[in-house]
Design a protein around this motif. Structure first.
Motif, PDB file in Angstrom:
ATOM      1  N   LYS A  42       0.844  -1.189   0.000  1.00  0.00           N
ATOM      2  CA  LYS A  42       0.000   0.000   0.000  1.00  0.00           C
ATOM      3  C   LYS A  42       0.881   1.240   0.000  1.00  0.00           C
ATOM      4  CE  LYS A  42      -4.005   2.074   2.056  1.00  0.00           C
ATOM      5  NZ  LYS A  42      -5.053   2.030   3.043  1.00  0.00           N
ATOM      6  N   VAL A  43       0.629   2.097  -0.967  1.00  0.00           N
ATOM      7  CA  VAL A  43       1.316   3.386  -1.064  1.00  0.00           C
ATOM      8  C   VAL A  43       0.222   4.430  -1.197  1.00  0.00           C
ATOM      9  CG1 VAL A  43       2.979   4.799  -2.320  1.00  0.00           C
ATOM     10  CG2 VAL A  43       3.293   2.306  -2.230  1.00  0.00           C
ATOM     11  N   GLY A  44       0.060   5.233  -0.149  1.00  0.00           N
ATOM     12  CA  GLY A  44      -1.055   6.176  -0.133  1.00  0.00           C
ATOM     13  C   GLY A  44      -2.358   5.389  -0.086  1.00  0.00           C
ATOM     14  N   LYS A  45      -3.256   5.664  -1.032  1.00  0.00           N
ATOM     15  CA  LYS A  45      -4.539   4.953  -1.088  1.00  0.00           C
ATOM     16  C   LYS A  45      -4.487   3.733  -1.997  1.00  0.00           C
ATOM     17  CE  LYS A  45      -7.189   9.147  -0.306  1.00  0.00           C
ATOM     18  NZ  LYS A  45      -8.176  10.087  -0.838  1.00  0.00           N
ATOM     19  N   ASP A  46      -3.404   3.592  -2.762  1.00  0.00           N
ATOM     20  CA  ASP A  46      -3.313   2.528  -3.758  1.00  0.00           C
ATOM     21  C   ASP A  46      -2.563   1.312  -3.225  1.00  0.00           C
ATOM     22  OD1 ASP A  46      -4.553   4.192  -5.690  1.00  0.00           O
ATOM     23  OD2 ASP A  46      -2.616   5.128  -6.148  1.00  0.00           O
ATOM     24  N   VAL A  47      -2.995   0.147  -3.663  1.00  0.00           N
ATOM     25  CA  VAL A  47      -2.300  -1.105  -3.368  1.00  0.00           C
ATOM     26  C   VAL A  47      -1.696  -1.591  -4.680  1.00  0.00           C
ATOM     27  CG1 VAL A  47      -2.504  -3.485  -2.574  1.00  0.00           C
ATOM     28  CG2 VAL A  47      -3.848  -1.684  -1.469  1.00  0.00           C
ATOM     29  N   HIS A  48      -0.387  -1.760  -4.675  1.00  0.00           N
ATOM     30  CA  HIS A  48       0.329  -2.175  -5.882  1.00  0.00           C
ATOM     31  C   HIS A  48       0.738  -3.635  -5.753  1.00  0.00           C
ATOM     32  CE1 HIS A  48       0.599   1.977  -7.282  1.00  0.00           C
ATOM     33  NE2 HIS A  48       0.911   2.301  -6.032  1.00  0.00           N
ATOM     34  N   MET A  49       0.609  -4.365  -6.847  1.00  0.00           N
ATOM     35  CA  MET A  49       0.837  -5.804  -6.815  1.00  0.00           C
ATOM     36  C   MET A  49       2.157  -6.254  -7.435  1.00  0.00           C
ATOM     37  SD  MET A  49      -1.702  -6.753  -5.087  1.00  0.00           S
ATOM     38  CE  MET A  49      -1.513  -8.523  -5.181  1.00  0.00           C
ATOM     39  N   ASP A  50       2.754  -5.468  -8.306  1.00  0.00           N
ATOM     40  CA  ASP A  50       4.003  -5.903  -8.924  1.00  0.00           C
ATOM     41  C   ASP A  50       5.156  -5.031  -8.441  1.00  0.00           C
ATOM     42  OD1 ASP A  50       2.658  -3.880 -10.581  1.00  0.00           O
ATOM     43  OD2 ASP A  50       4.398  -4.082 -11.903  1.00  0.00           O
ATOM     44  N   PHE A  51       6.348  -5.605  -8.499  1.00  0.00           N
ATOM     45  CA  PHE A  51       7.530  -4.861  -8.062  1.00  0.00           C
ATOM     46  C   PHE A  51       8.706  -5.153  -8.974  1.00  0.00           C
ATOM     47  CE2 PHE A  51       7.685  -8.880  -5.727  1.00  0.00           C
ATOM     48  CZ  PHE A  51       9.009  -9.269  -5.841  1.00  0.00           C
ATOM     49  N   GLU A  52       9.653  -4.245  -8.968  1.00  0.00           N
ATOM     50  CA  GLU A  52      10.889  -4.392  -9.733  1.00  0.00           C
ATOM     51  C   GLU A  52      12.062  -4.062  -8.825  1.00  0.00           C
ATOM     52  OE1 GLU A  52      13.006  -2.782 -13.851  1.00  0.00           O
ATOM     53  OE2 GLU A  52      11.127  -1.878 -13.178  1.00  0.00           O
TER      54      GLU A  52
ATOM     55  N   LEU B 100      17.990  -3.471   2.738  1.00  0.00           N
ATOM     56  CA  LEU B 100      18.567  -3.603   1.409  1.00  0.00           C
ATOM     57  C   LEU B 100      17.469  -3.587   0.343  1.00  0.00           C
ATOM     58  CD1 LEU B 100      21.394  -3.870   0.241  1.00  0.00           C
ATOM     59  CD2 LEU B 100      21.152  -6.340   0.384  1.00  0.00           C
ATOM     60  N   ALA B 101      16.378  -4.276   0.595  1.00  0.00           N
ATOM     61  CA  ALA B 101      15.258  -4.299  -0.354  1.00  0.00           C
ATOM     62  C   ALA B 101      14.702  -2.896  -0.578  1.00  0.00           C
ATOM     63  CB  ALA B 101      14.154  -5.227   0.144  1.00  0.00           C
ATOM     64  N   SER B 102      14.619  -2.107   0.485  1.00  0.00           N
ATOM     65  CA  SER B 102      14.086  -0.748   0.330  1.00  0.00           C
ATOM     66  C   SER B 102      14.981   0.095  -0.580  1.00  0.00           C
ATOM     67  CB  SER B 102      13.899  -0.069   1.688  1.00  0.00           C
ATOM     68  OG  SER B 102      15.144   0.288   2.263  1.00  0.00           O
ATOM     69  N   LEU B 103      16.268  -0.237  -0.614  1.00  0.00           N
ATOM     70  CA  LEU B 103      17.207   0.494  -1.470  1.00  0.00           C
ATOM     71  C   LEU B 103      17.235  -0.049  -2.895  1.00  0.00           C
ATOM     72  CD1 LEU B 103      20.104   0.736   1.124  1.00  0.00           C
ATOM     73  CD2 LEU B 103      18.582   2.590   0.393  1.00  0.00           C
TER      74      LEU B 103
ATOM     75  N   VAL C 267       7.189  -0.089  -7.435  1.00  0.00           N
ATOM     76  CA  VAL C 267       6.108  -0.979  -7.006  1.00  0.00           C
ATOM     77  C   VAL C 267       4.874  -0.437  -7.712  1.00  0.00           C
ATOM     78  CG1 VAL C 267       4.705  -1.761  -5.069  1.00  0.00           C
ATOM     79  CG2 VAL C 267       7.164  -1.537  -4.787  1.00  0.00           C
ATOM     80  N   GLY C 268       4.367  -1.222  -8.667  1.00  0.00           N
ATOM     81  CA  GLY C 268       3.273  -0.720  -9.496  1.00  0.00           C
ATOM     82  C   GLY C 268       3.742   0.498 -10.261  1.00  0.00           C
ATOM     83  N   THR C 269       3.025   1.603 -10.107  1.00  0.00           N
ATOM     84  CA  THR C 269       3.408   2.849 -10.779  1.00  0.00           C
ATOM     85  C   THR C 269       4.239   3.756  -9.877  1.00  0.00           C
ATOM     86  OG1 THR C 269       1.314   3.853 -10.109  1.00  0.00           O
ATOM     87  CG2 THR C 269       1.390   2.825 -12.298  1.00  0.00           C
ATOM     88  N   TYR C 270       4.394   3.377  -8.618  1.00  0.00           N
ATOM     89  CA  TYR C 270       5.155   4.182  -7.656  1.00  0.00           C
ATOM     90  C   TYR C 270       6.640   3.888  -7.821  1.00  0.00           C
ATOM     91  CZ  TYR C 270       6.780   6.135  -3.237  1.00  0.00           C
ATOM     92  OH  TYR C 270       7.441   6.857  -2.277  1.00  0.00           O
ATOM     93  N   GLU C 271       7.434   4.951  -8.017  1.00  0.00           N
ATOM     94  CA  GLU C 271       8.864   4.792  -8.267  1.00  0.00           C
ATOM     95  C   GLU C 271       9.739   5.314  -7.134  1.00  0.00           C
ATOM     96  OE1 GLU C 271       9.756   6.309 -12.158  1.00  0.00           O
ATOM     97  OE2 GLU C 271       8.513   4.788 -13.134  1.00  0.00           O
ATOM     98  N   GLY C 272       9.208   5.295  -5.936  1.00  0.00           N
ATOM     99  CA  GLY C 272      10.017   5.635  -4.772  1.00  0.00           C
ATOM    100  C   GLY C 272       9.958   7.089  -4.387  1.00  0.00           C
ATOM    101  N   PRO C 273      10.655   7.415  -3.343  1.00  0.00           N
ATOM    102  CA  PRO C 273      11.603   6.580  -2.612  1.00  0.00           C
ATOM    103  C   PRO C 273      10.887   5.558  -1.730  1.00  0.00           C
ATOM    104  CG  PRO C 273      11.430   8.692  -1.517  1.00  0.00           C
ATOM    105  CD  PRO C 273      10.581   8.761  -2.769  1.00  0.00           C
TER     106      PRO C 273
END
Length: 103
Positions: free
Chosen positions: A13-23, A51-54, A59-65
């Motif tokens: 969950k990022v903000g109101k959105d739940v993202h299912m895929d990650f890179e 390490l994963a956070s770096l 995640v989905g359309t969210y590109e960090g940080p």
């Protein structure tokens, strides 16, 4: 630099959105040192989360940080998927790295 993509079972969950895929991208020495500054390398799960956070590219359309807090909020199944992804992207990096000659 190699990247690896996969999907979460529950999502991040990022903000109101739940993202299912990650890179994820390959780790760098800088990533390892920064993760160790945030948490002790003597605590493997905490170090892996830092390490994963770096290494997260998106995640989905969210590109960090991305933060350690975001990774800690994952369902255990999703954290395990992220950890498996770290192993996979490390393997991809090893396969694409040039051979080093030793004396």
């Amino acid at each position: 630099m190699s990247t690896y993509t996969d999907k979460f079972k529950k999502g991040m969950k990022v903000g109101k959105d739940v993202h299912m895929d990650f890179e994820l991208r390959e780790m760098t020495t800088d990533d390892m040192l920064d993760a160790e500054m945030e948490v002790s390398a003597g605590k493997p799960l905490n170090f892996s989360a830092a390490l994963a956070s770096l290494q997260l590219v998106r995640v989905g359309t969210y590109e960090g940080p991305f933060t350690l807090k975001m990774v800690k909020a994952l369902h255990p199944d999703d954290f395990n998927a992220l950890r498996a992804g770290l192993n996979e992207v490390a393997k991809l990096g090893e396969e694409s790295s040039p051979s080093k000659k030793t004396d």
